[in-house]
Design a protein around this motif. Structure first.
Motif, PDB file in Angstrom:
ATOM      1  N   ILE A 160      -8.779  31.252 123.289  1.00  0.00           N
ATOM      2  CA  ILE A 160      -8.728  30.237 124.342  1.00  0.00           C
ATOM      3  C   ILE A 160      -9.549  29.016 123.946  1.00  0.00           C
ATOM      4  O   ILE A 160     -10.693  29.138 123.517  1.00  0.00           O
ATOM      5  N   LYS A 161      -8.943  27.853 124.123  1.00  0.00           N
ATOM      6  CA  LYS A 161      -9.659  26.593 123.933  1.00  0.00           C
ATOM      7  C   LYS A 161      -9.745  25.894 125.288  1.00  0.00           C
ATOM      8  O   LYS A 161      -8.817  25.964 126.096  1.00  0.00           O
ATOM      9  N   ASN A 162     -10.854  25.213 125.529  1.00  0.00           N
ATOM     10  CA  ASN A 162     -11.055  24.522 126.812  1.00  0.00           C
ATOM     11  C   ASN A 162     -10.865  25.478 127.986  1.00  0.00           C
ATOM     12  O   ASN A 162     -10.110  25.214 128.928  1.00  0.00           O
ATOM     13  N   ALA A 163     -11.555  26.620 127.901  1.00  0.00           N
ATOM     14  CA  ALA A 163     -11.404  27.650 128.935  1.00  0.00           C
ATOM     15  C   ALA A 163     -11.865  27.156 130.300  1.00  0.00           C
ATOM     16  O   ALA A 163     -12.815  26.379 130.414  1.00  0.00           O
ATOM     17  N   GLU A 164     -11.156  27.608 131.329  1.00  0.00           N
ATOM     18  CA  GLU A 164     -11.548  27.329 132.710  1.00  0.00           C
ATOM     19  C   GLU A 164     -12.279  28.554 133.268  1.00  0.00           C
ATOM     20  O   GLU A 164     -11.809  29.677 133.132  1.00  0.00           O
ATOM     21  N   GLU A 165     -13.418  28.333 133.883  1.00  0.00           N
ATOM     22  CA  GLU A 165     -14.157  29.416 134.525  1.00  0.00           C
ATOM     23  C   GLU A 165     -13.803  29.428 136.014  1.00  0.00           C
ATOM     24  O   GLU A 165     -13.960  28.432 136.708  1.00  0.00           O
ATOM     25  N   ILE A 166     -13.299  30.553 136.498  1.00  0.00           N
ATOM     26  CA  ILE A 166     -12.904  30.672 137.901  1.00  0.00           C
ATOM     27  C   ILE A 166     -13.634  31.854 138.527  1.00  0.00           C
ATOM     28  O   ILE A 166     -13.622  32.965 138.003  1.00  0.00           O
ATOM     29  N   LYS A 167     -14.252  31.604 139.662  1.00  0.00           N
ATOM     30  CA  LYS A 167     -14.996  32.636 140.374  1.00  0.00           C
ATOM     31  C   LYS A 167     -14.019  33.465 141.218  1.00  0.00           C
ATOM     32  O   LYS A 167     -13.255  32.924 142.010  1.00  0.00           O
ATOM     33  N   ILE A 168     -14.039  34.772 141.016  1.00  0.00           N
ATOM     34  CA  ILE A 168     -13.171  35.685 141.766  1.00  0.00           C
ATOM     35  C   ILE A 168     -14.006  36.875 142.221  1.00  0.00           C
ATOM     36  O   ILE A 168     -14.587  37.584 141.396  1.00  0.00           O
ATOM     37  N   ASP A 169     -14.077  37.074 143.513  1.00  0.00           N
ATOM     38  CA  ASP A 169     -14.841  38.182 144.074  1.00  0.00           C
ATOM     39  C   ASP A 169     -13.917  39.367 144.321  1.00  0.00           C
ATOM     40  O   ASP A 169     -12.874  39.227 144.968  1.00  0.00           O
ATOM     41  N   LEU A 170     -14.289  40.544 143.823  1.00  0.00           N
ATOM     42  CA  LEU A 170     -13.498  41.761 143.997  1.00  0.00           C
ATOM     43  C   LEU A 170     -14.324  42.818 144.699  1.00  0.00           C
ATOM     44  O   LEU A 170     -15.550  42.893 144.482  1.00  0.00           O
ATOM     45  N   ASP A 171     -13.672  43.650 145.518  1.00  0.00           N
ATOM     46  CA  ASP A 171     -14.426  44.788 146.024  1.00  0.00           C
ATOM     47  C   ASP A 171     -14.547  45.808 144.890  1.00  0.00           C
ATOM     48  O   ASP A 171     -13.879  45.694 143.855  1.00  0.00           O
ATOM     49  N   ILE A 172     -15.396  46.803 145.053  1.00  0.00           N
ATOM     50  CA  ILE A 172     -15.693  47.700 143.925  1.00  0.00           C
ATOM     51  C   ILE A 172     -14.480  48.534 143.512  1.00  0.00           C
ATOM     52  O   ILE A 172     -14.403  48.985 142.365  1.00  0.00           O
ATOM     53  N   LEU A 173     -13.524  48.732 144.421  1.00  0.00           N
ATOM     54  CA  LEU A 173     -12.328  49.496 144.062  1.00  0.00           C
ATOM     55  C   LEU A 173     -11.444  48.692 143.114  1.00  0.00           C
ATOM     56  O   LEU A 173     -10.960  49.221 142.103  1.00  0.00           O
ATOM     57  N   ALA A 174     -11.236  47.421 143.431  1.00  0.00           N
ATOM     58  CA  ALA A 174     -10.458  46.555 142.544  1.00  0.00           C
ATOM     59  C   ALA A 174     -11.192  46.341 141.228  1.00  0.00           C
ATOM     60  O   ALA A 174     -10.586  46.346 140.146  1.00  0.00           O
ATOM     61  N   ARG A 175     -12.512  46.147 141.323  1.00  0.00           N
ATOM     62  CA  ARG A 175     -13.325  45.938 140.125  1.00  0.00           C
ATOM     63  C   ARG A 175     -13.254  47.157 139.196  1.00  0.00           C
ATOM     64  O   ARG A 175     -13.139  47.023 137.977  1.00  0.00           O
ATOM     65  N   SER A 176     -13.264  48.349 139.773  1.00  0.00           N
ATOM     66  CA  SER A 176     -13.192  49.580 138.967  1.00  0.00           C
ATOM     67  C   SER A 176     -11.864  49.668 138.235  1.00  0.00           C
ATOM     68  O   SER A 176     -11.803  50.091 137.079  1.00  0.00           O
ATOM     69  N   ARG A 177     -10.787  49.250 138.899  1.00  0.00           N
ATOM     70  CA  ARG A 177      -9.484  49.277 138.240  1.00  0.00           C
ATOM     71  C   ARG A 177      -9.443  48.269 137.102  1.00  0.00           C
ATOM     72  O   ARG A 177      -8.894  48.542 136.033  1.00  0.00           O
ATOM     73  N   LEU A 178     -10.018  47.102 137.326  1.00  0.00           N
ATOM     74  CA  LEU A 178     -10.074  46.079 136.285  1.00  0.00           C
ATOM     75  C   LEU A 178     -10.816  46.603 135.060  1.00  0.00           C
ATOM     76  O   LEU A 178     -10.348  46.462 133.919  1.00  0.00           O
ATOM     77  N   ILE A 179     -11.954  47.226 135.273  1.00  0.00           N
ATOM     78  CA  ILE A 179     -12.766  47.760 134.181  1.00  0.00           C
ATOM     79  C   ILE A 179     -12.012  48.859 133.439  1.00  0.00           C
ATOM     80  O   ILE A 179     -12.026  48.939 132.202  1.00  0.00           O
ATOM     81  N   SER A 180     -11.313  49.722 134.212  1.00  0.00           N
ATOM     82  CA  SER A 180     -10.555  50.824 133.606  1.00  0.00           C
ATOM     83  C   SER A 180      -9.472  50.298 132.671  1.00  0.00           C
ATOM     84  O   SER A 180      -9.306  50.797 131.541  1.00  0.00           O
TER      85      SER A 180
END
Length: 239
Positions: A160-180
């Motif tokens: 990625i060049k010129n990456a955009e940083e975007i803040k996204i809040d997840l509950d721990i269930l969604a976050r766990s799936r993302l990590i998995s």
């Protein structure tokens, strides 16, 4: 995003059954997510509503988006339809969904993880075209838990060049799936989140194309094929 309490005359038995099935303080969030992402009016919404043994007026917390959808449905169905009738239909469908084999998708958590992820330049603009900025986290959270398909994961083919940083809040269930998913594919959480957003945007685009085709079919029946083609050609010539 404002929340309004709307008084609705609903089916008391169905309301109580749903409240028993969902975690405390989760009802309003689950209901709003269901209305926006899954609810479609039943065919008998207006003329053949199932019998209600006991009506009860309850305050229902709805945001601008859910209210707008409900009001559109009321307008589409015309005289004899109102918010309470639509909400009774919503609750019947939600109750059935909570009994389904896929009811796990309605789980939520009060524990929220605040994180930022890195995207290709222009991603924020694309997201803003399909959702309000203040809805971004909740919609991505819901999509990640309910519709995202890890089997269709597409990793980055270039740095990625010129990456955009975007803040996204997840509950721990969604976050766990993302990590998995990140661990299974040996990639970063940002790379998985980029794929989540890619699938979400593709799904929304497909829905828009389908809705556009339905509009064309409707006007083709009213105006005829040649007139519709002429209007579309004139539109693009004027741009």
């Amino acid at each position: 995003m404002s929340i309004q309490k709307v008084a609705a005359n609903i089916d008391a038995d169905i309301y109580k059954a749903i409240k028993k099935k969902v975690a405390r303080n989760k009802f309003s969030k689950i209901l709003r997510n269901f209305i926006i992402n899954e609810y479609k009016p039943s065919g008998d919404l207006k003329d053949n509503e199932p019998t209600v043994k006991q009506f009860e007026v309850k305050p229902i917390s709805l945001n601008d988006e859910t209210l707008a959808k409900i009001d559109r449905i009321v307008d589409d169905h015309g005289k004899g339809c109102n918010r309470s009738r639509v909400l009774r239909d919503v609750l019947r469908q939600l109750s059935a969904a909570l009994e389904s084999d896929n009811k796990e998708r309605y789980k939520t958590s009060e524990q929220i993880v605040h994180s930022s992820y890195y995207f290709y330049e222009g991603t924020r603009e694309k997201l803003d075209q399909i959702m309000n900025p203040w809805e971004r986290s909740s919609k991505i959270d819901y999509f990640l838990k309910t519709e995202y398909d890890p089997g269709q994961f597409v990793g980055d083919d270039s740095k990625i060049k010129n990456a955009e940083e975007i803040k996204i809040d997840l509950d721990i269930l969604a976050r766990s799936r993302l990590i998995s998913v990140a661990q299974e594919n040996n990639v970063s959480k940002s790379e998985v989140m980029r794929d989540v957003v890619r699938q979400l945007i593709c799904k929304d685009t497909s829905k828009d194309v389908k809705e556009f085709k339905n509009v064309l079919i409707k006007y083709d029946q009213i105006l005829g094929k040649e007139k519709v083609q002429s209007v579309v050609r004139d539109f693009y010539k004027s741009k």
